[in-house]
Design an enzyme around this catalytic site. Structure first.
Site, mmCIF file in Angstrom:
data_model
loop_
_atom_site.group_PDB
_atom_site.id
_atom_site.type_symbol
_atom_site.label_atom_id
_atom_site.label_comp_id
_atom_site.label_asym_id
_atom_site.label_seq_id
_atom_site.Cartn_x
_atom_site.Cartn_y
_atom_site.Cartn_z
ATOM 1 N N GLY A 63 0.774 -1.380 0.063
ATOM 2 C CA GLY A 63 0.096 0.052 -0.021
ATOM 3 C C GLY A 63 0.842 1.194 -0.120
ATOM 4 O O GLY A 63 1.998 1.167 0.110
ATOM 5 N N HIS B 39 11.543 12.208 6.011
ATOM 6 C CA HIS B 39 12.474 13.019 5.152
ATOM 7 C C HIS B 39 12.419 13.245 3.827
ATOM 8 O O HIS B 39 12.701 13.899 3.009
ATOM 9 C CB HIS B 39 13.849 13.013 5.622
ATOM 10 C CG HIS B 39 14.582 11.564 5.245
ATOM 11 N ND1 HIS B 39 15.880 11.577 5.165
ATOM 12 C CD2 HIS B 39 14.069 10.719 4.817
ATOM 13 C CE1 HIS B 39 16.412 10.586 4.572
ATOM 14 N NE2 HIS B 39 15.227 9.920 4.379
#
Length: 331
Positions: free
Chosen positions: A221, A241
């Site tokens: 997913g 990040h």
């Protein structure tokens, strides 16, 4: 070496990148791993004509990738083992640095002008989309993430007391290196492995190779859509990040929704300003070019978590700059 010579060597880094990437693409480190090989045999194996191969090998010799072996052959140099397909920790990085990443960096100016991803600008889609298009790119990336996690895993376990039982969800698990470390240390712990559909089979094979596959549930997913429910501990390692603030908040909010008011979220990142300034600055530019994102300070990660509806219980920062933020849904 003078300042001018030192700078010239830095400027010519593109040459080194492509020499090493070509060595990996042609399989030179693997061909030499069992001992010296003649130039003629290397020529047949690589498809490179003897004259050009000799010139190529001379350049690789200067980099420490190969060494001359009498009477007419070469053996692996001290750096070759890091570039081998099966065991080399930098194999994937060399392929990406000499291919998809290399092309993106040619468009650095675009990222500097717009704050957007040069990779997406050049390739017409995200790195994550490339995984679905190219199994080689997906495999190279997961290999690189494995190496990065292997370098940090002992430090992570030294910084945080993981639960000995229950259900942990590794979101963006890569090749499963962190999961493998967890379930091998704690026999009563089970894991949800969450990855993109184009990567998750790499993850499954990696954990099955370690004979840990039956301890894991594999869920494909996108973090931007939803996150599996029911875990006691959710881990985001080197994930946030990769995303701009809007997308990062969406991911964190999806985590909070999946947690349904219970459990713990563990965010693991290398925070800006906590390690080598040069490495941190370059890593931040990598985030810009590849993803249009950024590295953040520990406080900026805390603020993101708070904006997403979490309460930060504690932040631990190691001497190397590795930051672990433990958070729970705010009441």
């Amino acid at each position: 070496m003078s300042e001018e010579q030192h700078l010239a060597a830095i400027i010519d880094g593109h040459i080194t990148t492509q020499l090493i990437a070509s060595a990996v693409r042609f399989g030179v480190p693997d061909l030499l791993k069992d001992g010296p090989v003649s130039t003629q045999r290397l020529s047949r194996a690589t498809g490179i004509a003897p004259r050009e191969l000799t010139r190529f090998l001379r350049a690789l010799q200067g980099l420490g990738v190969v060494e001359k072996a009498a009477p007419d052959g070469y053996r692996a140099g001290p750096l070759a083992r890091h570039l081998q397909r099966d065991a080399g920790g930098l194999y994937g990085q060399a392929l990406l640095a000499g291919g998809d990443y290399y092309e993106a960096w040619a468009h650095l100016d675009y990222s500097l002008r717009t704050g957007e991803s040069a990779f997406e600008h050049h390739h017409g889609g995200s790195l994550w989309g490339r995984f679905a298009e190219s199994a080689e790119v997906a495999a190279a990336f997961t290999r690189t993430m494995r190496t990065n996690t292997e370098r940090a895993v002992d430090e992570i376990f030294g910084l945080y007391a993981f639960p000995a039982c229950g259900l942990v969800a590794d979101l963006g698990a890569g090749d499963g290196t962190l999961v493998a470390g967890l379930v091998s240390r704690f026999p009563e712990l089970r894991a949800i492995v969450f990855e993109q559909a184009s990567v998750i089979e790499h993850t499954r094979r990696s954990l099955e190779k370690r004979q840990l596959g039956d301890r894991c549930e594999y869920v494909p997913g996108s973090l931007l859509d939803e996150v599996p429910r029911g875990a006691d501990l959710y881990i985001l390692k080197s994930v946030i990040h990769n995303w701009d603030d809007e997308s990062a908040l969406r991911i964190l909010e999806n985590c909070r929704t999946a947690m349904d008011g219970r459990g713990t979220l563990l965010l693991i990142e290398r925070a800006m300003g906590e390690d080598n300034p040069r490495e941190a600055a370059i890593r931040d530019m990598v985030m810009l070019v590849l993803f249009g994102s950024m590295d953040r300070t520990a406080r900026e990660y805390e603020e993101l978590l708070e904006r997403a509806g979490f309460m930060v219980a504690r932040t631990v920062i190691s001497s190397s700059g590795l930051s672990l933020l433990e958070a729970r849904p705010a009441t």
